[in-house]
Write a protein that holds these residues in place. Structure first.
Motif, PDB file in Angstrom:
ATOM      1  N   ILE A 281     -42.753 -12.187  13.994  1.00 51.10           N
ATOM      2  CA  ILE A 281     -41.351 -12.049  14.384  1.00 51.10           C
ATOM      3  C   ILE A 281     -40.414 -12.579  13.299  1.00 51.10           C
ATOM      4  CG2 ILE A 281     -41.142 -14.267  15.584  1.00 51.10           C
ATOM      5  CD1 ILE A 281     -39.723 -10.887  16.806  1.00 51.10           C
ATOM      6  N   ASP A 282     -40.889 -13.571  12.522  1.00 50.13           N
ATOM      7  CA  ASP A 282     -40.031 -14.165  11.491  1.00 50.13           C
ATOM      8  C   ASP A 282     -39.798 -13.236  10.301  1.00 50.13           C
ATOM      9  OD1 ASP A 282     -39.666 -16.477  12.898  1.00 50.13           O
ATOM     10  OD2 ASP A 282     -41.289 -17.578  11.924  1.00 50.13           O
ATOM     11  N   VAL A 283     -40.680 -12.281  10.091  1.00 46.37           N
ATOM     12  CA  VAL A 283     -40.549 -11.415   8.907  1.00 46.37           C
ATOM     13  C   VAL A 283     -40.052 -10.018   9.277  1.00 46.37           C
ATOM     14  CG1 VAL A 283     -42.283 -12.654   7.591  1.00 46.37           C
ATOM     15  CG2 VAL A 283     -43.008 -10.748   9.030  1.00 46.37           C
ATOM     16  N   MET A 284     -39.654  -9.833  10.533  1.00 45.71           N
ATOM     17  CA  MET A 284     -39.094  -8.556  10.938  1.00 45.71           C
ATOM     18  C   MET A 284     -37.613  -8.478  10.557  1.00 45.71           C
ATOM     19  SD  MET A 284     -41.446  -6.684  12.240  1.00 45.71           S
ATOM     20  CE  MET A 284     -42.589  -7.450  11.059  1.00 45.71           C
ATOM     21  N   PRO A 285     -37.134  -7.296  10.173  1.00 46.73           N
ATOM     22  CA  PRO A 285     -35.706  -7.157   9.846  1.00 46.73           C
ATOM     23  C   PRO A 285     -34.840  -7.420  11.073  1.00 46.73           C
ATOM     24  CG  PRO A 285     -36.793  -5.010   9.952  1.00 46.73           C
ATOM     25  CD  PRO A 285     -37.876  -6.038  10.008  1.00 46.73           C
TER      26      PRO A 285
ATOM     27  N   ALA B 109     -29.576   0.488  19.915  1.00 44.88           N
ATOM     28  CA  ALA B 109     -29.996  -0.230  18.706  1.00 44.88           C
ATOM     29  C   ALA B 109     -31.272  -1.009  18.996  1.00 44.88           C
ATOM     30  CB  ALA B 109     -28.890  -1.173  18.242  1.00 44.88           C
ATOM     31  N   PRO B 110     -32.412  -0.331  19.096  1.00 41.12           N
ATOM     32  CA  PRO B 110     -33.668  -1.022  19.418  1.00 41.12           C
ATOM     33  C   PRO B 110     -34.089  -1.977  18.305  1.00 41.12           C
ATOM     34  CG  PRO B 110     -34.105   1.234  18.725  1.00 41.12           C
ATOM     35  CD  PRO B 110     -32.616   1.102  18.852  1.00 41.12           C
ATOM     36  N   ASN B 111     -34.759  -3.044  18.693  1.00 45.26           N
ATOM     37  CA  ASN B 111     -35.274  -3.997  17.713  1.00 45.26           C
ATOM     38  C   ASN B 111     -36.535  -4.652  18.266  1.00 45.26           C
ATOM     39  OD1 ASN B 111     -35.346  -5.520  15.291  1.00 45.26           O
ATOM     40  ND2 ASN B 111     -33.106  -5.636  15.295  1.00 45.26           N
ATOM     41  N   PHE B 112     -37.210  -5.426  17.421  1.00 51.07           N
ATOM     42  CA  PHE B 112     -38.464  -6.053  17.834  1.00 51.07           C
ATOM     43  C   PHE B 112     -38.198  -7.279  18.704  1.00 51.07           C
ATOM     44  CE2 PHE B 112     -40.070  -3.622  14.222  1.00 51.07           C
ATOM     45  CZ  PHE B 112     -41.262  -3.142  14.744  1.00 51.07           C
ATOM     46  N   ARG B 113     -39.105  -7.477  19.676  1.00 49.91           N
ATOM     47  CA  ARG B 113     -39.057  -8.669  20.516  1.00 49.91           C
ATOM     48  C   ARG B 113     -40.479  -9.198  20.693  1.00 49.91           C
ATOM     49  NH1 ARG B 113     -40.940  -7.645  25.577  1.00 49.91           N
ATOM     50  NH2 ARG B 113     -41.186  -5.446  26.177  1.00 49.91           N
ATOM     51  N   ALA B 114     -40.596 -10.487  20.941  1.00 45.20           N
ATOM     52  CA  ALA B 114     -41.898 -11.106  21.177  1.00 45.20           C
ATOM     53  C   ALA B 114     -42.384 -10.750  22.581  1.00 45.20           C
ATOM     54  CB  ALA B 114     -41.804 -12.620  21.010  1.00 45.20           C
ATOM     55  N   VAL B 115     -43.666 -10.411  22.700  1.00 47.95           N
ATOM     56  CA  VAL B 115     -44.254 -10.086  23.996  1.00 47.95           C
ATOM     57  C   VAL B 115     -44.732 -11.380  24.649  1.00 47.95           C
ATOM     58  CG1 VAL B 115     -46.085  -8.807  25.179  1.00 47.95           C
ATOM     59  CG2 VAL B 115     -44.952  -7.806  23.181  1.00 47.95           C
ATOM     60  N   LYS B 116     -44.186 -11.691  25.809  1.00 50.83           N
ATOM     61  CA  LYS B 116     -44.516 -12.911  26.552  1.00 50.83           C
ATOM     62  C   LYS B 116     -44.361 -14.159  25.674  1.00 50.83           C
ATOM     63  CE  LYS B 116     -47.704 -10.604  29.732  1.00 50.83           C
ATOM     64  NZ  LYS B 116     -49.091 -10.532  30.279  1.00 50.83           N
ATOM     65  N   GLY B 117     -43.350 -14.133  24.800  1.00 50.89           N
ATOM     66  CA  GLY B 117     -43.050 -15.287  23.976  1.00 50.89           C
ATOM     67  C   GLY B 117     -43.974 -15.512  22.803  1.00 50.89           C
ATOM     68  N   ASN B 118     -44.902 -14.568  22.554  1.00 50.88           N
ATOM     69  CA  ASN B 118     -45.860 -14.711  21.454  1.00 50.88           C
ATOM     70  C   ASN B 118     -45.247 -14.156  20.165  1.00 50.88           C
ATOM     71  OD1 ASN B 118     -47.979 -14.713  19.644  1.00 50.88           O
ATOM     72  ND2 ASN B 118     -49.426 -13.670  20.994  1.00 50.88           N
ATOM     73  N   PRO B 119     -44.942 -14.995  19.162  1.00 50.06           N
ATOM     74  CA  PRO B 119     -44.301 -14.508  17.931  1.00 50.06           C
ATOM     75  C   PRO B 119     -45.223 -13.649  17.065  1.00 50.06           C
ATOM     76  CG  PRO B 119     -44.890 -16.820  17.692  1.00 50.06           C
ATOM     77  CD  PRO B 119     -45.156 -16.464  19.124  1.00 50.06           C
ATOM     78  N   ASP B 120     -46.528 -13.623  17.381  1.00 52.02           N
ATOM     79  CA  ASP B 120     -47.460 -12.781  16.643  1.00 52.02           C
ATOM     80  C   ASP B 120     -47.903 -11.560  17.444  1.00 52.02           C
ATOM     81  OD1 ASP B 120     -47.762 -13.927  14.061  1.00 52.02           O
ATOM     82  OD2 ASP B 120     -48.855 -15.605  14.947  1.00 52.02           O
ATOM     83  N   HIS B 121     -47.183 -11.291  18.517  1.00 53.08           N
ATOM     84  CA  HIS B 121     -47.388 -10.061  19.287  1.00 53.08           C
ATOM     85  C   HIS B 121     -46.006  -9.521  19.609  1.00 53.08           C
ATOM     86  CE1 HIS B 121     -49.208  -7.902  23.060  1.00 53.08           C
ATOM     87  NE2 HIS B 121     -48.774  -7.067  22.140  1.00 53.08           N
TER      88      HIS B 121
ATOM     89  N   ILE C 108     -43.692  -2.275   7.135  1.00 53.66           N
ATOM     90  CA  ILE C 108     -44.657  -2.616   6.093  1.00 53.66           C
ATOM     91  C   ILE C 108     -43.942  -2.979   4.795  1.00 53.66           C
ATOM     92  CG2 ILE C 108     -46.477  -1.658   4.613  1.00 53.66           C
ATOM     93  CD1 ILE C 108     -47.368  -0.036   7.089  1.00 53.66           C
ATOM     94  N   ARG C 109     -42.902  -2.220   4.466  1.00 49.48           N
ATOM     95  CA  ARG C 109     -42.125  -2.527   3.265  1.00 49.48           C
ATOM     96  C   ARG C 109     -41.477  -3.912   3.381  1.00 49.48           C
ATOM     97  NH1 ARG C 109     -39.654   1.859   3.091  1.00 49.48           N
ATOM     98  NH2 ARG C 109     -37.734   1.293   4.177  1.00 49.48           N
ATOM     99  N   GLU C 110     -40.935  -4.233   4.558  1.00 44.97           N
ATOM    100  CA  GLU C 110     -40.322  -5.540   4.776  1.00 44.97           C
ATOM    101  C   GLU C 110     -41.354  -6.668   4.632  1.00 44.97           C
ATOM    102  OE1 GLU C 110     -37.235  -6.687   5.551  1.00 44.97           O
ATOM    103  OE2 GLU C 110     -36.240  -4.747   5.396  1.00 44.97           O
ATOM    104  N   MET C 111     -42.549  -6.453   5.190  1.00 46.42           N
ATOM    105  CA  MET C 111     -43.581  -7.489   5.117  1.00 46.42           C
ATOM    106  C   MET C 111     -44.062  -7.694   3.684  1.00 46.42           C
ATOM    107  SD  MET C 111     -45.834  -7.304   8.641  1.00 46.42           S
ATOM    108  CE  MET C 111     -46.394  -5.611   8.491  1.00 46.42           C
ATOM    109  N   LYS C 112     -44.101  -6.612   2.918  1.00 42.96           N
ATOM    110  CA  LYS C 112     -44.462  -6.753   1.504  1.00 42.96           C
ATOM    111  C   LYS C 112     -43.376  -7.508   0.748  1.00 42.96           C
ATOM    112  CE  LYS C 112     -47.586  -2.792   1.044  1.00 42.96           C
ATOM    113  NZ  LYS C 112     -47.863  -1.511   0.357  1.00 42.96           N
ATOM    114  N   ASP C 113     -42.114  -7.242   1.076  1.00 40.06           N
ATOM    115  CA  ASP C 113     -41.007  -7.956   0.430  1.00 40.06           C
ATOM    116  C   ASP C 113     -41.026  -9.439   0.767  1.00 40.06           C
ATOM    117  OD1 ASP C 113     -40.137  -5.620  -0.723  1.00 40.06           O
ATOM    118  OD2 ASP C 113     -38.570  -5.224   0.773  1.00 40.06           O
ATOM    119  N   HIS C 114     -41.502  -9.780   1.972  1.00 39.46           N
ATOM    120  CA  HIS C 114     -41.582 -11.182   2.393  1.00 39.46           C
ATOM    121  C   HIS C 114     -42.859 -11.860   1.897  1.00 39.46           C
ATOM    122  CE1 HIS C 114     -38.282 -10.215   5.191  1.00 39.46           C
ATOM    123  NE2 HIS C 114     -38.120 -11.522   5.317  1.00 39.46           N
TER     124      HIS C 114
END
Length: 372
Positions: A92-96, A117-129, A190-196
């Motif tokens: 979640i920390d490396v998502m735009p 304007a959809p965006n990413f959210r954590a599933v059940k509070g899990n920052p890696d899901h 994927i491009r964002e994660m590579k940039d991070h």
């Protein structure tokens, strides 16, 4: 028909409509046969020009639209993975933070848009899901004036366990447009994660493709994937359909040599098909290109249970002759034990498909060709 008003497509508009992936060559063939027209080859390159010259009746147009809608409304899932090198950093920390999905589409003449304007959210509070749900609205001139807009949903899910070295990405789509949007979102992420720096610059996405396997290993992969589900959430019952063809590049053994000239594509339908000699006798596996298995299951999720049929299909292998066709999984039949269930069937389908995610990637790693 219900006396609907239609703007019947013609010319290039009709050509584009008939080129929709949801309209198969069998659909076109069925219309022509009712007209008393027969072709030696039912490929769309032969049959579509005749439809363009003669046009579609309102009934035929509605029939084809219903076929597209049935295929589009059903969620289909593709799974990908990519190596993670970000240590303890969370997904979640490396998502735009300000992702504009409509800008990613970049199709100036498209007839659809992403809603909101959809965006990413954590599933059940899990920052890696994490997941992003989105909807598109499509404008279609070929439909009746009062129903010329349709909405379709899609989802992009990313997941990484504490000890996992890979990020798994699940792309769920309904209509072709949602598949395109999901792929664009995936590429941007994927491009964002590579940039991070959490993914190596040279890392590539792993997809489950038809040509990732030798013929015999592909059969083992699809058998295990379809039959390994044996818990209360999804329990394997039977294999119902198997699609395959003889490998054109090989000389078949004498006892199945009859297939060389007579069989271009064969679909076995019935019950207990995993016990037939084609599947049970491994000496034939290297000569057969199995691209599809449909299997029946019982399931028990939360407060509801029932039975379903799931299709595991490299569908572009036959439809478009693509040897790099990607595996698509979808629920094609679903019924509940109780008639009072009020939950959305598509939501249940998504939950059932999610049961296959982790095993799918592990089996791909187990059976794919070395060096891939």
């Amino acid at each position: 028909m219900n006396n609907k008003k239609f703007l019947l497509p013609y010319g290039d508009g009709l050509r584009e409509f008939l080129s929709e992936p949801g309209i198969t060559k069998a659909d076109i063939k069925s219309i022509l046969r009712r007209r008393g027209v027969f072709f030696s080859s039912d490929e769309k390159t032969n049959t579509v020009p005749l439809i363009i010259k003669t046009g579609l009746s309102p009934f035929e147009l509605e029939e084809l639209q219903d076929k597209i809608k049935t295929k589009e409304d059903n969620p289909k899932v593709h799974t990908q993975s990519i190596p993670w090198s970000g240590g303890n950093r969370s997904l979640i920390d490396v998502m735009p933070a300000d992702l504009n999905v409509n800008e990613l589409i970049d199709q100036p003449f498209s007839n659809y848009k992403v809603i909101g304007a959809p965006n990413f959210r954590a599933v059940k509070g899990n920052p890696d899901h994490i997941e992003m749900d989105f909807k598109i609205e499509r404008y279609d001139l070929t439909k009746s004036w009062d129903k010329n807009t349709s909405q379709f949903s899609g989802k992009v899910t990313l997941k990484r366990g504490s000890s996992d070295i890979n990020v798994s990405m699940s792309l769920s789509h309904t209509a072709p447009e949602t598949k395109f949007v999901a792929n664009r979102i995936s590429k941007n992420v994927i491009r964002e994660m590579k940039d991070h720096g959490v993914i190596d610059k040279e890392a590539s996405v792993n997809k489950i493709r038809f040509n990732d396997f030798k013929n015999s290993d592909r059969i083992s992969f699809m058998q295990e994937l379809s039959q390994q589900q044996v818990d209360s959430k999804l329990y394997f019952k039977d294999t119902r359909d198997i699609g395959f063809r003889p490998d054109k590049t090989q000389t078949l053994p004498s006892d199945i040599s009859w297939m060389e000239e007579k069989i271009k594509n064969l679909i076995l339908q019935g019950s207990g098909l995993h016990t037939t000699f084609f599947v049970k006798d491994k000496k034939y596996h290297q000569y057969l290109e199995v691209y599809k298995i449909d299997a029946d299951y019982s399931f028990e999720l939360d407060d509801y249970s029932g039975v379903c049929r799931i299709s595991f299909d490299f569908n572009d292998f036959i439809a478009r002759e693509k040897t790099d066709a990607e595996l698509s999984i979808k629920v094609i039949n679903l019924s509940f034990d109780s008639k009072s269930v009020s939950v959305s069937s598509n939501k249940v389908k998504e939950k059932l498909l999610s049961q296959l995610e982790s095993g799918k990637l592990k089996l791909h790693e187990k059976y794919r060709k070395t060096g891939l």
